[in-house]
Design a protein around this motif. Sequence first.
Motif, PDB file in Angstrom:
ATOM      1  N   TYR A 125      -4.446  11.581  -3.038  1.00  0.00           N
ATOM      2  CA  TYR A 125      -3.792  11.085  -4.243  1.00  0.00           C
ATOM      3  C   TYR A 125      -2.627  12.005  -4.531  1.00  0.00           C
ATOM      4  N   VAL A 126      -1.489  11.414  -4.898  1.00  0.00           N
ATOM      5  CA  VAL A 126      -0.284  12.188  -5.172  1.00  0.00           C
ATOM      6  C   VAL A 126       0.370  11.640  -6.438  1.00  0.00           C
ATOM      7  N   ILE A 127       0.876  12.544  -7.267  1.00  0.00           N
ATOM      8  CA  ILE A 127       1.565  12.140  -8.492  1.00  0.00           C
ATOM      9  C   ILE A 127       2.779  11.303  -8.104  1.00  0.00           C
ATOM     10  N   ASP A 128       2.953  10.171  -8.775  1.00  0.00           N
ATOM     11  CA  ASP A 128       4.004   9.236  -8.362  1.00  0.00           C
ATOM     12  C   ASP A 128       5.427   9.753  -8.575  1.00  0.00           C
ATOM     13  N   THR A 129       5.608  10.776  -9.395  1.00  0.00           N
ATOM     14  CA  THR A 129       6.934  11.362  -9.582  1.00  0.00           C
ATOM     15  C   THR A 129       7.229  12.455  -8.555  1.00  0.00           C
ATOM     16  N   ASN A 130       6.253  12.815  -7.734  1.00  0.00           N
ATOM     17  CA  ASN A 130       6.433  13.868  -6.730  1.00  0.00           C
ATOM     18  C   ASN A 130       6.974  13.248  -5.439  1.00  0.00           C
ATOM     19  N   GLN A 131       8.245  12.877  -5.498  1.00  0.00           N
ATOM     20  CA  GLN A 131       8.863  12.174  -4.377  1.00  0.00           C
ATOM     21  C   GLN A 131       8.908  13.011  -3.103  1.00  0.00           C
ATOM     22  N   ALA A 132       9.079  14.306  -3.231  1.00  0.00           N
ATOM     23  CA  ALA A 132       9.109  15.163  -2.037  1.00  0.00           C
ATOM     24  C   ALA A 132       7.768  15.098  -1.306  1.00  0.00           C
ATOM     25  N   ILE A 134       5.501  12.656  -1.528  1.00  0.00           N
ATOM     26  CA  ILE A 134       5.322  11.297  -1.008  1.00  0.00           C
ATOM     27  C   ILE A 134       6.088  11.139   0.312  1.00  0.00           C
ATOM     28  N   ARG A 135       7.342  11.592   0.339  1.00  0.00           N
ATOM     29  CA  ARG A 135       8.128  11.505   1.582  1.00  0.00           C
ATOM     30  C   ARG A 135       7.484  12.320   2.697  1.00  0.00           C
ATOM     31  N   PHE A 136       6.968  13.510   2.377  1.00  0.00           N
ATOM     32  CA  PHE A 136       6.287  14.342   3.374  1.00  0.00           C
ATOM     33  C   PHE A 136       5.097  13.595   3.968  1.00  0.00           C
ATOM     34  N   TYR A 137       4.262  13.012   3.120  1.00  0.00           N
ATOM     35  CA  TYR A 137       3.085  12.293   3.613  1.00  0.00           C
ATOM     36  C   TYR A 137       3.490  11.063   4.407  1.00  0.00           C
ATOM     37  N   GLU A 138       4.511  10.342   3.957  1.00  0.00           N
ATOM     38  CA  GLU A 138       4.971   9.169   4.710  1.00  0.00           C
ATOM     39  C   GLU A 138       5.483   9.574   6.090  1.00  0.00           C
ATOM     40  N   ARG A 139       6.228  10.672   6.176  1.00  0.00           N
ATOM     41  CA  ARG A 139       6.709  11.160   7.484  1.00  0.00           C
ATOM     42  C   ARG A 139       5.549  11.518   8.404  1.00  0.00           C
ATOM     43  N   ASN A 140       4.399  11.804   7.812  1.00  0.00           N
ATOM     44  CA  ASN A 140       3.237  12.199   8.594  1.00  0.00           C
ATOM     45  C   ASN A 140       2.195  11.086   8.705  1.00  0.00           C
ATOM     46  N   GLY A 141       2.643   9.836   8.557  1.00  0.00           N
ATOM     47  CA  GLY A 141       1.797   8.694   8.864  1.00  0.00           C
ATOM     48  C   GLY A 141       0.995   8.101   7.722  1.00  0.00           C
ATOM     49  N   PHE A 142       1.158   8.601   6.505  1.00  0.00           N
ATOM     50  CA  PHE A 142       0.454   8.033   5.347  1.00  0.00           C
ATOM     51  C   PHE A 142       1.270   6.890   4.776  1.00  0.00           C
ATOM     52  N   SER A 143       0.592   5.943   4.153  1.00  0.00           N
ATOM     53  CA  SER A 143       1.288   4.858   3.458  1.00  0.00           C
ATOM     54  C   SER A 143       0.716   4.719   2.055  1.00  0.00           C
ATOM     55  N   LEU A 144       1.576   4.258   1.140  1.00  0.00           N
ATOM     56  CA  LEU A 144       1.160   4.019  -0.239  1.00  0.00           C
ATOM     57  C   LEU A 144       0.183   2.860  -0.253  1.00  0.00           C
ATOM     58  N   GLN A 145      -0.908   3.021  -1.001  1.00  0.00           N
ATOM     59  CA  GLN A 145      -1.918   1.967  -1.047  1.00  0.00           C
ATOM     60  C   GLN A 145      -2.045   1.344  -2.420  1.00  0.00           C
ATOM     61  N   GLU A 146      -2.502   2.114  -3.369  1.00  0.00           N
ATOM     62  CA  GLU A 146      -2.695   1.541  -4.692  1.00  0.00           C
ATOM     63  C   GLU A 146      -2.316   2.544  -5.760  1.00  0.00           C
ATOM     64  N   LYS A 147      -1.818   2.004  -6.853  1.00  0.00           N
ATOM     65  CA  LYS A 147      -1.404   2.806  -7.991  1.00  0.00           C
ATOM     66  C   LYS A 147      -2.638   3.155  -8.819  1.00  0.00           C
ATOM     67  N   THR A 148      -2.654   4.361  -9.351  1.00  0.00           N
ATOM     68  CA  THR A 148      -3.758   4.801 -10.188  1.00  0.00           C
ATOM     69  C   THR A 148      -3.204   5.752 -11.242  1.00  0.00           C
ATOM     70  N   ARG A 149      -4.069   6.292 -12.078  1.00  0.00           N
ATOM     71  CA  ARG A 149      -3.650   7.255 -13.103  1.00  0.00           C
ATOM     72  C   ARG A 149      -4.610   8.422 -13.105  1.00  0.00           C
TER      73      ARG A 149
END
Length: 169
Positions: A125-132, A134-149
């Motif tokens: 789980y990653v804070i949605d405002t932490n774009q750096a 999110i980009r790091f995880y996406e570069r390493n094969g992760f994809s966004l799945q579902e929004k939560t709080r």
Amino acid sequence: MLVEIHKAQLGDLEQLQQICLNAYSQNFAHHWHEGGLDWYLDQQFSPDQLRQAIKSAETDYYLIFNDKLPVGFCKLGYSRLTEPWLELEKIYVLPSEKGSGIGKAVLDMVVHIAEDKGKKELILYVIDTNQAAIRFYERNGFSLQEKTRLDLPYFKEELKGAWQMRKRL
């Protein structure tokens, strides 16, 4: 650069607590209302909490070193052992170490652990405002799945949005 990652043992408790407090505070102190950071640090990283986590079969903490100096930590969650995934609960490195390849080394280790345990996916789980991040995880094969709080008292409301991310193994 010589990155080493060691599973934390009870004898590492003081060093683990120190790097947890430093790495988390340096990255996220500004995410909390007054008094909230101290509350969270005590909830997550008190000696008793860390001792309990180290002894538990449901979690593992790892100390991350660069050139023999502690620069971060990682926490894995096994509380849902019957699930086909492993949760990367926490991975924090000191801001001075970001962009050095340490995060990639830790993720590679986590993938090997998950595969050794027969898991099919990693989740985090990653804070949605932490774009750096999110980009790091996406570069390493992760994809966004579902929004939560995040459900944390004292955490700033505008920062409570989060994404669940997954990586198939």
